[in-house]
Scaffold this motif. Structure first.
Motif, PDB file in Angstrom:
ATOM      1  N   ARG A   1      41.910   2.364  45.369  1.00 41.07           N
ATOM      2  CA  ARG A   1      42.463   3.098  46.458  1.00 41.07           C
ATOM      3  C   ARG A   1      43.998   2.766  46.652  1.00 41.07           C
ATOM      4  O   ARG A   1      44.773   3.715  46.788  1.00 41.07           O
ATOM      5  N   ARG A   2      44.302   1.578  46.438  1.00 43.46           N
ATOM      6  CA  ARG A   2      45.754   1.231  46.248  1.00 43.46           C
ATOM      7  C   ARG A   2      46.489   1.665  45.193  1.00 43.46           C
ATOM      8  O   ARG A   2      47.645   2.162  45.503  1.00 43.46           O
ATOM      9  N   LEU A   3      45.805   1.810  43.966  1.00 47.68           N
ATOM     10  CA  LEU A   3      46.540   2.678  42.896  1.00 47.68           C
ATOM     11  C   LEU A   3      46.561   3.813  42.928  1.00 47.68           C
ATOM     12  O   LEU A   3      47.303   4.350  41.933  1.00 47.68           O
ATOM     13  N   ALA A   4      45.604   4.458  43.366  1.00 47.91           N
ATOM     14  CA  ALA A   4      45.695   6.031  43.551  1.00 47.91           C
ATOM     15  C   ALA A   4      46.689   6.826  43.964  1.00 47.91           C
ATOM     16  O   ALA A   4      47.318   6.162  44.858  1.00 47.91           O
ATOM     17  N   PRO A   5      47.115   7.478  43.589  1.00 49.39           N
ATOM     18  CA  PRO A   5      48.486   8.530  44.117  1.00 49.39           C
ATOM     19  C   PRO A   5      48.269   8.980  45.426  1.00 49.39           C
ATOM     20  O   PRO A   5      47.104   9.575  45.656  1.00 49.39           O
TER      21      PRO A   5
ATOM     22  N   LYS B   1      27.618   1.873  55.203  1.00 47.85           N
ATOM     23  CA  LYS B   1      28.805   2.310  56.411  1.00 47.85           C
ATOM     24  C   LYS B   1      30.002   2.845  55.659  1.00 47.85           C
ATOM     25  O   LYS B   1      30.533   3.619  56.228  1.00 47.85           O
ATOM     26  N   GLU B   2      30.290   2.310  54.441  1.00 52.80           N
ATOM     27  CA  GLU B   2      31.649   3.022  53.548  1.00 52.80           C
ATOM     28  C   GLU B   2      30.993   2.941  52.386  1.00 52.80           C
ATOM     29  O   GLU B   2      30.150   2.565  52.057  1.00 52.80           O
ATOM     30  N   ASP B   3      32.016   3.139  51.501  1.00 49.01           N
ATOM     31  CA  ASP B   3      31.831   3.425  50.144  1.00 49.01           C
ATOM     32  C   ASP B   3      32.690   2.046  49.472  1.00 49.01           C
ATOM     33  O   ASP B   3      33.835   1.965  49.720  1.00 49.01           O
ATOM     34  N   PRO B   4      32.247   1.288  48.629  1.00 43.85           N
ATOM     35  CA  PRO B   4      30.878   1.092  48.252  1.00 43.85           C
ATOM     36  C   PRO B   4      29.994   0.384  49.500  1.00 43.85           C
ATOM     37  O   PRO B   4      30.371  -0.123  50.372  1.00 43.85           O
TER      38      PRO B   4
ATOM     39  N   GLU C   1      36.206  -5.195  46.359  1.00 47.96           N
ATOM     40  CA  GLU C   1      37.668  -5.473  45.797  1.00 47.96           C
ATOM     41  C   GLU C   1      37.937  -4.404  45.068  1.00 47.96           C
ATOM     42  O   GLU C   1      39.163  -4.037  44.985  1.00 47.96           O
ATOM     43  N   LYS C   2      37.213  -3.963  44.181  1.00 47.22           N
ATOM     44  CA  LYS C   2      37.405  -3.002  43.064  1.00 47.22           C
ATOM     45  C   LYS C   2      37.767  -1.753  43.675  1.00 47.22           C
ATOM     46  O   LYS C   2      38.713  -1.149  43.183  1.00 47.22           O
ATOM     47  N   ALA C   3      36.960  -1.428  44.695  1.00 47.86           N
ATOM     48  CA  ALA C   3      37.210   0.159  45.280  1.00 47.86           C
ATOM     49  C   ALA C   3      38.517  -0.166  46.066  1.00 47.86           C
ATOM     50  O   ALA C   3      39.116   1.143  46.225  1.00 47.86           O
TER      51      ALA C   3
ATOM     52  N   GLU D   1      27.223 -11.969  52.407  1.00 53.22           N
ATOM     53  CA  GLU D   1      27.627 -10.826  51.546  1.00 53.22           C
ATOM     54  C   GLU D   1      27.403 -11.354  49.884  1.00 53.22           C
ATOM     55  O   GLU D   1      27.969 -12.464  49.751  1.00 53.22           O
ATOM     56  N   THR D   2      26.676 -10.555  49.080  1.00 47.80           N
ATOM     57  CA  THR D   2      26.294 -10.864  47.661  1.00 47.80           C
ATOM     58  C   THR D   2      27.762 -10.729  47.083  1.00 47.80           C
ATOM     59  O   THR D   2      28.646 -10.104  47.571  1.00 47.80           O
ATOM     60  N   ALA D   3      27.643 -11.662  45.817  1.00 48.97           N
ATOM     61  CA  ALA D   3      28.938 -11.686  45.165  1.00 48.97           C
ATOM     62  C   ALA D   3      29.032 -10.359  44.250  1.00 48.97           C
ATOM     63  O   ALA D   3      30.393  -9.756  44.335  1.00 48.97           O
ATOM     64  N   GLU D   4      28.370  -9.520  44.015  1.00 51.32           N
ATOM     65  CA  GLU D   4      28.174  -8.103  43.461  1.00 51.32           C
ATOM     66  C   GLU D   4      28.994  -7.250  44.678  1.00 51.32           C
ATOM     67  O   GLU D   4      29.913  -6.363  44.215  1.00 51.32           O
ATOM     68  N   SER D   5      28.582  -7.306  45.690  1.00 46.19           N
ATOM     69  CA  SER D   5      28.959  -6.420  46.790  1.00 46.19           C
ATOM     70  C   SER D   5      30.357  -6.943  46.994  1.00 46.19           C
ATOM     71  O   SER D   5      31.184  -5.805  47.225  1.00 46.19           O
ATOM     72  N   ILE D   6      30.864  -8.182  47.105  1.00 43.05           N
ATOM     73  CA  ILE D   6      32.428  -8.315  47.192  1.00 43.05           C
ATOM     74  C   ILE D   6      33.204  -7.764  46.143  1.00 43.05           C
ATOM     75  O   ILE D   6      34.093  -7.348  46.318  1.00 43.05           O
ATOM     76  N   ALA D   7      32.635  -7.891  44.789  1.00 43.27           N
ATOM     77  CA  ALA D   7      33.450  -7.412  43.914  1.00 43.27           C
ATOM     78  C   ALA D   7      33.623  -6.117  43.906  1.00 43.27           C
ATOM     79  O   ALA D   7      34.482  -5.312  43.424  1.00 43.27           O
TER      80      ALA D   7
END
Length: 126
Positions: free
Chosen positions: A97-101, A54-57, A91-93, A82-88
């Motif tokens: 996005r938060r750190l991107a200018p 539905k969204e990335d990732p 969160e990383k994505a 939701e699987t742990a890998e999916s949550i991680a």
């Protein structure tokens, strides 16, 4: 009830607002069940792995319950985990996005003012 059509289940689990939206997304190939691209009539059972792009990732979930009734959100949340890998990954994505200018930080909106043109003329050698 041990099996249910994937379009009904996605609607009941509140991934999509209507069944027709779920069917459209399934037909676009954005739903994968147990490693295979799903069709709207594909049945899911408890324990199946579903990938929702539905969204990335993508969201990777495990079916925990079956319901063909669209209930309140807390009840719908009990239908999957939701699987742990999916949550991680999500969160990383979100952190990236938060750190991107800000993409438009260097853009100026509108027409240059007289002062802007005067300032630019110094750099052009005029």
């Amino acid at each position: 009830m041990d099996k249910l059509r994937i379009d009904k289940w996605l609607w009941a689990a509140r991934f999509y607002k209507t069944r027709s939206l779920a069917v459209q997304e399934i037909n676009k190939g954005r739903i994968v069940v147990n490693g295979q691209t799903a069709k709207p009539a594909r049945e899911v059972a408890t324990g199946d792995t579903v990938v929702v792009r539905k969204e990335d990732p993508a969201i990777i979930i495990t079916v925990k319950g079956i319901s063909n009734i669209r209930g309140p959100a807390p009840k719908a949340r009990e239908l999957y985990e939701e699987t742990a890998e999916s949550i991680a990954a999500r969160e990383k994505a979100a952190e990236m996005r938060r750190l991107a200018p800000e993409p438009s930080i260097d853009l100026r909106m509108g027409r240059p003012t007289k002062r802007d043109r005067r300032d630019l003329s110094r750099f052009r050698g005029k």
